[in-house]
Structures are given as structure tokens and as C-alpha cells.
Design an enzyme around this catalytic site. Structure first.
Site, PDB file in Angstrom:
ATOM      1  CE  LYS A  88      -6.093  -8.530  -2.185  1.00 61.74           C
ATOM      2  NZ  LYS A  88      -6.285  -7.897  -0.866  1.00 61.74           N
ATOM      3  CE  LYS A 139      -4.467  -1.599   1.532  1.00 63.19           C
ATOM      4  NZ  LYS A 139      -5.598  -1.462   2.443  1.00 63.19           N
ATOM      5  CE  LYS A 167     -13.388  -4.269   0.072  1.00 61.10           C
ATOM      6  NZ  LYS A 167     -12.233  -4.059   0.960  1.00 61.10           N
TER       7      LYS A 167
HETATM    8  P1  TYM Z   1     -10.691  -6.431   3.083  1.00 60.83           P
HETATM    9  O1  TYM Z   1     -11.763  -5.419   3.233  1.00 60.83           O
HETATM   10  O2  TYM Z   1      -9.570  -6.145   2.156  1.00 60.83           O
HETATM   11  O3  TYM Z   1     -11.332  -7.800   2.629  1.00 60.83           O
HETATM   12  C1  TYM Z   1     -12.422  -8.393   3.319  1.00 60.83           C
HETATM   13  C2  TYM Z   1     -12.234  -9.898   3.367  1.00 60.83           C
HETATM   14  O4  TYM Z   1     -12.169 -10.418   2.050  1.00 60.83           O
HETATM   15  C3  TYM Z   1     -10.999 -11.218   1.904  1.00 60.83           C
HETATM   16  N1  TYM Z   1     -10.509 -11.063   0.528  1.00 60.83           N
HETATM   17  C4  TYM Z   1     -10.306 -12.083  -0.314  1.00 60.83           C
HETATM   18  N2  TYM Z   1     -10.442 -13.414  -0.178  1.00 60.83           N
HETATM   19  C5  TYM Z   1     -10.158 -14.186  -1.244  1.00 60.83           C
HETATM   20  N3  TYM Z   1      -9.738 -13.678  -2.435  1.00 60.83           N
HETATM   21  C6  TYM Z   1      -9.592 -12.351  -2.622  1.00 60.83           C
HETATM   22  N4  TYM Z   1      -9.191 -11.874  -3.796  1.00 60.83           N
HETATM   23  C7  TYM Z   1      -9.870 -11.493  -1.531  1.00 60.83           C
HETATM   24  N5  TYM Z   1      -9.837 -10.139  -1.367  1.00 60.83           N
HETATM   25  C8  TYM Z   1     -10.225  -9.904  -0.105  1.00 60.83           C
HETATM   26  C9  TYM Z   1     -10.016 -10.639   2.909  1.00 60.83           C
HETATM   27  O5  TYM Z   1      -9.019 -11.578   3.242  1.00 60.83           O
HETATM   28  C10 TYM Z   1     -10.923 -10.314   4.058  1.00 60.83           C
HETATM   29  O6  TYM Z   1     -11.174 -11.472   4.828  1.00 60.83           O
HETATM   30  N6  TYM Z   1      -7.850  -5.940   7.169  1.00 60.83           N
HETATM   31  C11 TYM Z   1      -9.073  -6.509   6.665  1.00 60.83           C
HETATM   32  C12 TYM Z   1     -10.312  -6.024   7.379  1.00 60.83           C
HETATM   33  C13 TYM Z   1     -10.272  -6.211   8.859  1.00 60.83           C
HETATM   34  C14 TYM Z   1     -10.433  -7.436   9.564  1.00 60.83           C
HETATM   35  C15 TYM Z   1     -10.358  -7.080  10.939  1.00 60.83           C
HETATM   36  C16 TYM Z   1     -10.612  -8.762   9.156  1.00 60.83           C
HETATM   37  C17 TYM Z   1     -10.114  -5.223   9.780  1.00 60.83           C
HETATM   38  N7  TYM Z   1     -10.173  -5.762  11.043  1.00 60.83           N
HETATM   39  C18 TYM Z   1     -10.462  -8.063  11.920  1.00 60.83           C
HETATM   40  C19 TYM Z   1     -10.720  -9.719  10.153  1.00 60.83           C
HETATM   41  C20 TYM Z   1     -10.637  -9.383  11.517  1.00 60.83           C
HETATM   42  C21 TYM Z   1      -9.212  -6.116   5.194  1.00 60.83           C
HETATM   43  O7  TYM Z   1      -8.626  -5.180   4.731  1.00 60.83           O
HETATM   44  O8  TYM Z   1     -10.138  -6.846   4.512  1.00 60.83           O
END
Ligand code: TYM
Length: 334
Positions: free
Chosen positions: A197, A115, A200
Site C-alpha cells: 500500500k 505496526k 504516508k
Molecule cells: P489513515 O490516516 O491511514 O488514512 C486516511 C484514509 O486514507 C485511506 N488510505 C488509502 N486509500 C487508498 N489507497 C491507499 N494507499 C491509502 N492509504 C490510506 C485510508 O483507508 C483512510 O480512509 N484509522 C484511520 C483513521 C481513522 C478513521 C476513524 C477512519 C480513525 N478513526 C473513523 C474512518 C472512521 C487511518 O489510520 O487512516
């Protein structure tokens, strides 16, 4: 009432329209825990501002993400659905845990490095301490299990390290959480660059399929998905693109990889891509319909937010009070 239940926590950033990566890697699995666990599913808006957000868009996406949770089958009466910034204990524990997280370990976080490279003009301190806030999210609820995609594994390991470090200094305070990472859908890849990956926030719309993309858009995106120059639908060296599409097809139809190889034997990529698009669009259609219904009812979504915030704040306070006592903060008597 819930003390006898083990806890699940997970979160999604409202930093873009959610993709099938978010759905298959995370959200789809969330509801499998709802009966047996006390589940907290959070819209992590505080995490989202580590990257510059347009305020109106952030507000809209926060509602959308909550509505998508519900549309994807998370019943607000069985799960605590809430918005992170509505529960101040997250930021508060985040600060405290900053003092138990090391500069060196945060510097090694690959997501921070990625990032920082992408946002070279805004490498803010929040981007650096992001995983500590994530640790606070998880540890506040004495979480046992965290369903996430594989990209969050390193952050989860840091949360475990911080918990163990804190417990080591002050005696048992936090449950040390485990990750729950789905097997075939832990990392859905970009349709444009299948070694990356699906994200979004990708600027290339053709690289991502969004949960709310209309049917014709879904079909077109899969049709254009980058594959190799071969024609056989099977796994193998240099076939990341096809393998990714196979994972998506498998997740939406329930067919195993072997069954897919047999089903499409001799049929070529064109046929297969069309079938993946159809399966995906069919699976997302009911979610999209439910999302449209919920979006029209803002009062309902606000009630869900309120109830979720009250329940989460109540439960978070128990851990926060314990932490405050252990580290030696003074208490004001009532
Ligand atoms: P975020 O918002 O990027 O993504 C949300 C969830 O989706 C999963 N994910 C994917 N899984 C499979 N293939 C992909 N291409 C893909 N892109 C995203 C992510 O692994 C995630 O589970 N840091 C986290 C948010 C967060 C969080 C937490 C998660 C903040 N606090 C506490 C768990 C527990 C994040 O940026 O997710």
C-alpha cells in the site's frame, strides 16, 4: 435540525503529509456526501500518537490536514470539520468500548501486527486498542456510512461487532455502520513496491506521491515508478505496477481501464508514465493553490476548528449520555 439526515463519519491521521492514496481512497469521496448526509470529517490526532510524534510537527500537520480537507472541497459550512482531541467524548467512549472489545479480536488486527513489527521498540497499549478508539469515533455520531480505503475494512468490521455486542447487552444504542469503499481506488499502491500500500509514513519518498508535491516532483516520481519488464499498458498477472498507474490515471482523468488500454496501445511505458504524472499534477494544482491560500490564514482555520469542535461535542454528547445511562453510571443533577 439534522436529525432527519443520515450520518457519514471519516477520519485521517495527521501522521504525515497526505498522499494521493489518502486523496483517491478517501478524501475525494467525502464531499459527495455533503448534501445528503450530516458529515463529520475528523483530524484524528489521538490516533496519531500511537506512534511517537514530534510535538511541533504533529501540531503543524493537524492544521495542514484540516486545510487540506477544505482545499479538497469540503466546505466547513456544509460539513463538520474538527480535531479529535478537541472533543473529549472520543476518548471517553473509547475507554468504555475498551471494556466491550476482546483481547483475542484485537490481537487479530493486521494493522496492529504490521505496526508492531515496524515499531518494535514502542508496542504501546494505544497501538493495540487503536481500533476501539476508531469504533468510538464512528459510533459516537450514530454513523451509517464510513468512506475509507480498503486497509480500514477490518477495523470497520470490528466497530460493527462492538456496536452489535453493546446493543445485544443493553438494547439498541448504536447504529451499526457500513463501510463505503471506492472500487478502483480502494488501495493505491506504493510506486516503489507495487504489492504494498502507498503509505504516508513510508520512509522511501519515491514510493509516495504527496498531495502537495510540486509538479516536477510528481512527474519525476511517476517516471521512476517500478513496473514490470514488459512494455504494454494493460492489466494482467505480474503487472501490479502498471495496473496501479492505470487506476491513478483513471481516477484523475475519468477514463475507464479499457479506454486507457486503447489510448496507450503500442506507446510504451515511458509515454504512459509521463501522462499519469501530467494528469495527477493537473488535478492537484487547484488543491495546492487553495491550500497555500488557507495556510496563510491561521485565524480562519482556528475558527473552523472551534466551530467544528462545538458542533461535534454537542452531537457526541447525546450518544455518550445514552451510553452512560445504559451501563449504569450515576448522573450528577444540575
Ligand atoms: P489513515 O490516516 O491511514 O488514512 C486516511 C484514509 O486514507 C485511506 N488510505 C488509502 N486509500 C487508498 N489507497 C491507499 N494507499 C491509502 N492509504 C490510506 C485510508 O483507508 C483512510 O480512509 N484509522 C484511520 C483513521 C481513522 C478513521 C476513524 C477512519 C480513525 N478513526 C473513523 C474512518 C472512521 C487511518 O489510520 O487512516
Amino acid at each position: 435540525m439534522y436529525q432527519d439526515k443520515k450520518v457519514v463519519f471519516s477520519g485521517v491521521q495527521p501522521s504525515g503529509m497526505l498522499t494521493i492514496g489518502n486523496y483517491l481512497g478517501a478524501i475525494q469521496n467525502f464531499r459527495t456526501f455533503s448534501d445528503e448526509y450530516r458529515c463529520y470529517y475528523c483530524v484524528v490526532d489521538e490516533h496519531a500518537i500511537t506512534v511517537r510524534q514530534d510535538p511541533a510537527v504533529l501540531r503543524r500537520r493537524t492544521y495542514e490536514t484540516l486545510a487540506l480537507y477544505i482545499a479538497c472541497g469540503l466546505d466547513p459550512t456544509k460539513n463538520v470539520l474538527f480535531v479529535q482531541s478537541h472533543v473529549s467524548a472520543h476518548a471517553e467512549l473509547g475507554w468504555i468500548l475498551d471494556c466491550y472489545a476482546m483481547f483475542g479480536e484485537l490481537s487479530r488486527m493486521t494493522q496492529f501486527k504490521d505496526k508492531s513489527a515496524k515499531n518494535a521498540d514502542n508496542i504501546n497499549a494505544g497501538l493495540f486498542t487503536y481500533p476501539v478508539l476508531m469504533a468510538a469515533d464512528i459510533l459516537l455520531y450514530q454513523t451509517e456510512l464510513v468512506p475509507v480505503g480498503v486497509d480500514q475494512k477490518q477495523h470497520l468490521e470490528l466497530a460493527r461487532d462492538i456496536a452489535m455486542r453493546f446493543n445485544g447487552v443493553y438494547s439498541d444504542t448504536f447504529v451499526v455502520p457500513e463501510g463505503y469503499i471506492a472500487k478502483t481506488t480502494a488501495k493505491i499502491m506504493s510506486l516503489a513496491e507495487p504489492t504494498k500500500k502507498m503509505s504516508k509514513s513510508d520512509e522511501n519518498e519515491n514510493a509516495v506521491v504527496r498531495i502537495l508535491d510540486p509538479r516536477d516532483v510528481i512527474l519525476r516520481k511517476f517516471k521512476r515508478a517500478v513496473t514490470d519488464s514488459g512494455s504494454e499498458v494493460r492489466r494482467g498477472e505480474g503487472k501490479e505496477g502498471i495496473e496501479n498507474l492505470m487506476s491513478v490515471y483513471s481516477a484523475f482523468t475519468g477514463a475507464s481501464m479499457e479506454e486507457i488500454e486503447r489510448e496507450f496501445d503500442g506507446r510504451g511505458y515511458g509515454d504512459f508514465k509521463a501522462a499519469v504524472g501530467e494528469a495527477c499534477a493537473d488535478a492537484l494544482a487547484p488543491i495546492q493553490a487553495e491550500f497555500a491560500r488557507l495556510s496563510a490564514d491561521k485565524a480562519y482555520l482556528e475558527q473552523v476548528m472551534k466551530d467544528g469542535a462545538a458542533a461535534a461535542a454537542h452531537d457526541a454528547q447525546r450518544t455518550l449520555s445514552k451510553v452512560r445511562r445504559k451501563i449504569g453510571f450515576t448522573e450528577l443533577r444540575r
